[in-house]
Write an enzyme that holds these catalytic residues in place. Sequence first.
Site, PDB file in Angstrom:
ATOM      1  N   VAL A   1       4.693   1.667  -2.659  1.00 46.79           N
ATOM      2  CA  VAL A   1       5.445   0.423  -2.850  1.00 46.79           C
ATOM      3  C   VAL A   1       6.930   0.657  -2.547  1.00 46.79           C
ATOM      4  O   VAL A   1       7.748  -0.234  -2.726  1.00 46.79           O
ATOM      5  CB  VAL A   1       5.267  -0.134  -4.281  1.00 46.79           C
ATOM      6  CG1 VAL A   1       3.813  -0.509  -4.525  1.00 46.79           C
ATOM      7  CG2 VAL A   1       5.757   0.871  -5.327  1.00 46.79           C
TER       8      VAL A   1
ATOM      9  N   LYS B   1      -0.728   4.739   0.680  1.00 46.10           N
ATOM     10  CA  LYS B   1      -0.246   3.616  -0.137  1.00 46.10           C
ATOM     11  C   LYS B   1       1.081   3.986  -0.767  1.00 46.10           C
ATOM     12  O   LYS B   1       1.284   5.102  -1.250  1.00 46.10           O
ATOM     13  CB  LYS B   1      -1.272   3.292  -1.217  1.00 46.10           C
ATOM     14  CG  LYS B   1      -0.779   2.335  -2.297  1.00 46.10           C
ATOM     15  CD  LYS B   1      -0.766   3.006  -3.653  1.00 46.10           C
ATOM     16  CE  LYS B   1      -0.084   2.141  -4.687  1.00 46.10           C
ATOM     17  NZ  LYS B   1      -0.185   2.700  -6.052  1.00 46.10           N
TER      18      LYS B   1
ATOM     19  N   ASN C   1       5.440   7.085   6.165  1.00 43.96           N
ATOM     20  CA  ASN C   1       3.994   7.286   6.307  1.00 43.96           C
ATOM     21  C   ASN C   1       3.464   6.836   7.662  1.00 43.96           C
ATOM     22  O   ASN C   1       2.370   7.247   8.063  1.00 43.96           O
ATOM     23  CB  ASN C   1       3.247   6.552   5.190  1.00 43.96           C
ATOM     24  CG  ASN C   1       3.477   7.180   3.831  1.00 43.96           C
ATOM     25  OD1 ASN C   1       3.892   8.327   3.736  1.00 43.96           O
ATOM     26  ND2 ASN C   1       3.219   6.421   2.774  1.00 43.96           N
TER      27      ASN C   1
ATOM     28  N   TYR D   1      -9.620  -4.856  -6.292  1.00 43.22           N
ATOM     29  CA  TYR D   1      -8.182  -4.641  -6.465  1.00 43.22           C
ATOM     30  C   TYR D   1      -7.500  -5.897  -7.002  1.00 43.22           C
ATOM     31  O   TYR D   1      -6.360  -5.842  -7.455  1.00 43.22           O
ATOM     32  CB  TYR D   1      -7.500  -4.264  -5.151  1.00 43.22           C
ATOM     33  CG  TYR D   1      -7.989  -3.001  -4.491  1.00 43.22           C
ATOM     34  CD1 TYR D   1      -8.873  -2.122  -5.133  1.00 43.22           C
ATOM     35  CD2 TYR D   1      -7.572  -2.671  -3.206  1.00 43.22           C
ATOM     36  CE1 TYR D   1      -9.312  -0.981  -4.502  1.00 43.22           C
ATOM     37  CE2 TYR D   1      -8.005  -1.520  -2.570  1.00 43.22           C
ATOM     38  CZ  TYR D   1      -8.881  -0.685  -3.220  1.00 43.22           C
ATOM     39  OH  TYR D   1      -9.313   0.456  -2.580  1.00 43.22           O
TER      40      TYR D   1
ATOM     41  N   ARG E   1       9.170   5.288   1.886  1.00 42.56           N
ATOM     42  CA  ARG E   1       7.903   6.020   2.048  1.00 42.56           C
ATOM     43  C   ARG E   1       6.937   5.249   2.934  1.00 42.56           C
ATOM     44  O   ARG E   1       6.168   5.853   3.698  1.00 42.56           O
ATOM     45  CB  ARG E   1       7.287   6.298   0.676  1.00 42.56           C
ATOM     46  CG  ARG E   1       8.085   7.302  -0.137  1.00 42.56           C
ATOM     47  CD  ARG E   1       7.498   7.504  -1.516  1.00 42.56           C
ATOM     48  NE  ARG E   1       8.296   8.444  -2.308  1.00 42.56           N
ATOM     49  CZ  ARG E   1       8.106   8.690  -3.597  1.00 42.56           C
ATOM     50  NH1 ARG E   1       7.129   8.065  -4.249  1.00 42.56           N
ATOM     51  NH2 ARG E   1       8.876   9.560  -4.228  1.00 42.56           N
TER      52      ARG E   1
END
Length: 283
Positions: free
Chosen positions: A230, A228, A238, A49, A234
Amino acid sequence: MTSITLNNGVEIPQIGFGIFQVPDLAQCEAVVLTALEVGYRHIDTAAAYMNEVAVGRAIKKSGIPREDLFVTTKLWVQDFGYEKAKAGIQRSLAELDLDYINLVLLHQPVGDYIGAWHALEEAYKDGRIRAIGISNFYAERLADFCETVDILPAVNQIEAHPFFQRDRELAIAKEYGVATEAWGPFAEGKFNIFSHPVLTEIGQQYGKTAAQVALRWNLDRGVIVLPKSVNKDRIEANIDVEDFHLSEADFAKIAELDMGHSEIVNHYDPAYIKMLHKVTFHD
């Protein structure tokens, strides 16, 4: 936050924060800090990543005691084989700026992953890694791997969501005492998952969104999830999934969504396997 116990006794938070496709180091550092601020204590990254440095910086800036955090990273195919994996482990420790890593996974089931596993076993025994595991191992390869190695993997991280449910992988993992982690629990946004009528209808019973239902479904199966985002709203949503559980009727409806295959990757395609071998990210 709910945790589960891995097969070596290590506790892992069942909800982690994934940071795949966040290569910009400043953005990655910022979103990891946000995740830590709203309550995540499990961060999932990977050498491939190319953002381990940002994760390490965020951990330092957060001020959260190291023992309260669970950090996962992964070795890429480029670093498979015993000697290469030894170097890859040290590289990740340096990039993350940590004395130990909670969990290190072999990122793909290709190449000399057995040689790499021996290096992980060695680092596990000397305390630089607290748990070791694998990723993207389908049922047959998972069984073969567990019958081959001396130390069983603690985790198999695989694609798992309502449209590719992975019952075979979960069954084999349970047989060997291997925990399952779900990457892409939102199917990378495919199948209109965030507004899917079945998931939306189920969510309305609990005052939850379709996305939250997708996460709760995996959590209720005992799967570790790695959502995931950004977006702060959210990121917060989550993690707000621990106050409800799905019914048998909910599970029956979701079972009908399973396509039985991935629409994201295809480990049965020789061209895809060749591509995995060609991907490199360091000299």
